[in-house]
Write an enzyme that holds these catalytic residues in place. Structure first.
Site, PDB file in Angstrom:
ATOM      1  N   ASP A  36       3.819 -30.011 -16.228  1.00  0.00           N
ATOM      2  CA  ASP A  36       4.702 -31.044 -16.513  1.00  0.00           C
ATOM      3  C   ASP A  36       4.484 -32.413 -15.642  1.00  0.00           C
ATOM      4  O   ASP A  36       3.728 -32.433 -14.913  1.00  0.00           O
ATOM      5  CB  ASP A  36       6.226 -30.732 -16.605  1.00  0.00           C
ATOM      6  CG  ASP A  36       6.620 -29.853 -15.411  1.00  0.00           C
ATOM      7  OD1 ASP A  36       6.279 -30.160 -14.371  1.00  0.00           O
ATOM      8  OD2 ASP A  36       7.302 -28.968 -15.480  1.00  0.00           O
ATOM      9  N   LYS A  58       8.470 -33.306 -19.339  1.00  0.00           N
ATOM     10  CA  LYS A  58      10.025 -34.014 -19.852  1.00  0.00           C
ATOM     11  C   LYS A  58      10.036 -35.421 -19.067  1.00  0.00           C
ATOM     12  O   LYS A  58       9.835 -35.661 -17.914  1.00  0.00           O
ATOM     13  CB  LYS A  58      10.978 -33.038 -19.465  1.00  0.00           C
ATOM     14  CG  LYS A  58      10.754 -31.720 -19.616  1.00  0.00           C
ATOM     15  CD  LYS A  58      11.438 -30.905 -18.681  1.00  0.00           C
ATOM     16  CE  LYS A  58      11.334 -29.381 -19.267  1.00  0.00           C
ATOM     17  NZ  LYS A  58      12.030 -28.287 -18.515  1.00  0.00           N
ATOM     18  N   MET A 171      17.402 -34.407  -9.198  1.00  0.00           N
ATOM     19  CA  MET A 171      17.958 -35.032 -10.473  1.00  0.00           C
ATOM     20  C   MET A 171      18.982 -35.817 -10.502  1.00  0.00           C
ATOM     21  O   MET A 171      19.753 -35.642 -11.610  1.00  0.00           O
ATOM     22  CB  MET A 171      17.807 -33.635 -11.489  1.00  0.00           C
ATOM     23  CG  MET A 171      16.603 -32.794 -11.432  1.00  0.00           C
ATOM     24  SD  MET A 171      16.804 -31.328 -12.534  1.00  0.00           S
ATOM     25  CE  MET A 171      18.109 -30.480 -11.797  1.00  0.00           C
TER      26      MET A 171
HETATM   27  N1  SAH Z   1      11.032 -27.895  -8.477  1.00  0.00           N
HETATM   28  C1  SAH Z   1      11.122 -29.138  -7.903  1.00  0.00           C
HETATM   29  C2  SAH Z   1      12.372 -29.848  -8.516  1.00  0.00           C
HETATM   30  C3  SAH Z   1      12.421 -30.004  -9.785  1.00  0.00           C
HETATM   31  S1  SAH Z   1      13.829 -30.871 -10.517  1.00  0.00           S
HETATM   32  C4  SAH Z   1      10.965 -29.094  -6.280  1.00  0.00           C
HETATM   33  O1  SAH Z   1      10.926 -28.114  -5.716  1.00  0.00           O
HETATM   34  O2  SAH Z   1      11.038 -30.454  -5.882  1.00  0.00           O
HETATM   35  C5  SAH Z   1      12.984 -32.407 -10.762  1.00  0.00           C
HETATM   36  C6  SAH Z   1      13.785 -33.336  -9.670  1.00  0.00           C
HETATM   37  O3  SAH Z   1      13.014 -33.174  -8.154  1.00  0.00           O
HETATM   38  C7  SAH Z   1      13.668 -34.762  -9.873  1.00  0.00           C
HETATM   39  O4  SAH Z   1      14.570 -35.342 -10.484  1.00  0.00           O
HETATM   40  C8  SAH Z   1      13.811 -35.478  -8.482  1.00  0.00           C
HETATM   41  O5  SAH Z   1      15.223 -35.513  -7.857  1.00  0.00           O
HETATM   42  C9  SAH Z   1      12.826 -34.246  -7.639  1.00  0.00           C
HETATM   43  N2  SAH Z   1      11.550 -34.707  -7.475  1.00  0.00           N
HETATM   44  C10 SAH Z   1      10.533 -33.784  -7.566  1.00  0.00           C
HETATM   45  N3  SAH Z   1       9.364 -34.460  -7.188  1.00  0.00           N
HETATM   46  C11 SAH Z   1       9.659 -35.565  -6.622  1.00  0.00           C
HETATM   47  C12 SAH Z   1       8.992 -36.633  -5.944  1.00  0.00           C
HETATM   48  N4  SAH Z   1       7.750 -36.546  -5.924  1.00  0.00           N
HETATM   49  N5  SAH Z   1       9.671 -37.708  -5.818  1.00  0.00           N
HETATM   50  C13 SAH Z   1      11.147 -37.872  -5.630  1.00  0.00           C
HETATM   51  N6  SAH Z   1      11.896 -36.854  -6.349  1.00  0.00           N
HETATM   52  C14 SAH Z   1      11.162 -35.726  -6.705  1.00  0.00           C
END
Ligand code: SAH
Length: 505
Positions: A36, A58, A171
């Protein structure tokens, strides 16, 4: 039939190099890769040639595939005996519904394995200069969904606003204002430090620091949106001090790389490791010329030459390709001395276990001719293997000394497949390219040709030249050189850019 298996693999917080060793293995082994938006696209190139790539990204709530459809598809592929790697941003079990996917597989008896990843909640913050805990500031942390619409009921704001540890909302960018207001409303000090890290650990990273009562406006001002990590707590105070990533010399700089596809990756790697964003737009490609026939003819008697001269990596690569093809190896050059122009050319030569006998200090033909004057004996023969459009100077000068054969074994021709042209034009027009790098005269001529009527857009950006010859070509085309490299190689180009203070945004 081979039994299928599913890997739920965490891709890490953004920078593709932050995946784990095990995670990378599961990409290499995959028959099907389901990925994704936040799972660093750069990782896909590690997949095998026949691997099926399926994007289930998404964009906000506008899902291209529903979660059920994703689950079903993964199961189907695994039941066909395939190895399916489900690549997710960050850690697969931190939001992103990895747990549900795991359950779905377990319910159907499909073998699966989880490969944890560095979550953005911790690793992404680190890239914003913020340690999630610190003895003086926070002794716990809490990772919270900011997706309030679905889960408002589940979040107890009374409790959240009283927590002493670091609060991290994922998120949450769409609800930033409400999150801040709720915490204040429930009693948290409105001057509590808050920061946002957007596109953490990628070249697009931006971040902002403020307090609960102003972070929303500050983020808006800096145009910071999703994906973002919202962090609330005293650890934010360390941001400026520990901001190793944003203080890298090329951080925030968007740099166009125009050299041939085979050569651009090294330059891009260097740009990235210094925190810059490299946009590859190859405008030339390397094509062998008719002189290859002569080269092939000379190779069996190469020991008759006193000196071999290479002026570029391409020359070295092509020479050795034909040396090996003729059934020889580097020992064939045992008695032949080798002179090169440029550090990169020397490094290329060393890949074949040959140390250059001569690299002049300055990376131009004049220096090489000068240095060779003192070393070559009149009875020796020199073979030069270089580019079609190279200047005559070197061969002319050296032939005053001894016999010289100047083989023009390759040429740089225009790269015809320019599928990125429109995108690059759009970016130039929107001032989204800060520097354009030219590593030879042919990159200048061909970029201008490819841009056609849009050539004038190059006036909006900074043109960086690898050396005097390239600079002259830029000037001859009515454009201004912003800066010329001090050492005439790609490191020099990078240094020229890095020497400017601060980012561009
Ligand atoms: N599994 C992921 C989180 C998924 S939910 C993890 O462990 O990081 C998706 C959210 O993660 C996004 O809305 C944002 O808030 C955050 N996110 C993930 N990668 C990011 C990035 N490179 N920079 C900023 N926010 C990030």
């Amino acid at each position: 039939m081979k039994k299928g298996k599913v890997y739920l693999t965490g891709a890490g917080p953004g920078d593709e190099k932050l995946i784990t060793v095990r995670g990378l293995e599961t990409i290499i082994q995959a028959d099907v890769l389901v990925y994704d938006r936040l799972a660093g696209e750069g990782l896909l190139r590690h997949a095998s040639k026949d691997c099926e790539l399926i994007y289930v990204g998404k964009v906000s709530r506008n899902h291209t595939k529903t979660q059920d459809e994703i689950n079903q598809m993964i199961c189907e592929k695994a039941c066909q005996g395939k190895i399916v790697t489900r690549l997710k941003g960050g850690d697969p079990y931190v939001f992103g519904r990895g747990g549900e996917e795991g359950e779905y597989l377990a319910d159907r008896g499909i073998e699966f394995e989880v490969v944890p990843g560095i979550t953005s909640a911790i690793g992404g913050l680190a890239y914003g200069g913020i340690p999630i805990t610190h003895r003086d500031h926070a002794s716990s942390f809490h990772v919270i969904t900011g997706h309030l619409k679905d889960e408002e009921e589940e979040l107890d704001w009374d409790v959240l606003s009283r927590l002493k540890g670091t609060l991290v909302f994922l998120m949450g960018m769409g609800q930033l204002e409400q999150i801040a207001l709720k915490l204040i409303e429930k009693g948290m000090d409105k001057k509590t430090p808050v920061a946002i890290v957007n596109w953490a650990s990628t070249p697009m990273q931006k971040s902002v620091r403020g307090e609960l009562d102003n972070i929303y406006f500050k983020a808006k001002e800096k145009n910071i949106g999703s994906p973002g990590i919202i962090v609330v707590g005293d650890v934010v105070k360390l941001k400026d001090k520990l901001n190793f990533f944003e203080s890298k010399p090329l951080f925030g700089k968007r740099i166009l790389v125009t050299r041939a596809r085979e050569q651009s990756s090294l330059l891009s790697q260097k740009i990235k490791s210094l925190g810059g964003q490299s946009l590859e737009f190859p405008v030339i490609k390397i094509r062998e010329t008719k002189a290859i026939a002569e080269l092939k003819d000379r190779i069996p008697n190469i020991e008759d030459y006193g000196w071999l001269v290479f002026t570029s990596q391409n020359g070295v690569k092509i020479f050795f390709k034909y040396l090996f093809e003729a059934g020889y190896d580097s020992r064939k050059l045992g008695g032949v001395k080798v002179a090169v122009i440029g550090k990169a050319t020397g490094q290329e030569l060393e890949k074949y276990n040959i140390k250059p006998d001569l690299i002049p200090e300055s990376f131009v033909a004049e220096s090489l001719a000068h240095a060779l004057y003192e070393r070559v004996r009149p009875e020796e023969k020199i073979l030069i293997a270089r580019a079609e459009n190279a200047r005559d100077f070197l061969a002319k000068e050296l032939s005053k000394l001894c016999t010289v054969e100047d083989l023009r074994i390759y040429e740089a021709v225009k790269e015809e497949t320019n599928d990125k042209r429109e995108d690059i034009i759009k970016k130039l027009a929107a001032n989204e390219i800060d520097y354009v790098t030219f590593t030879s005269s042919s990159t200048v001529k061909n970029l201008i040709e490819i841009l056609g009527d849009e050539k004038y857009l190059l006036e909006k950006t900074k043109l960086v030249s690898i050396g005097p010859i390239t600079s002259r070509t830029i000037a001859e085309n009515g454009l201004a050189v912003w800066r010329e490299a001090k050492t005439f190689d790609t490191d020099g180009v990078i240094e020229a850019i890095a020497a400017t203070q601060g980012g561009n945004r």
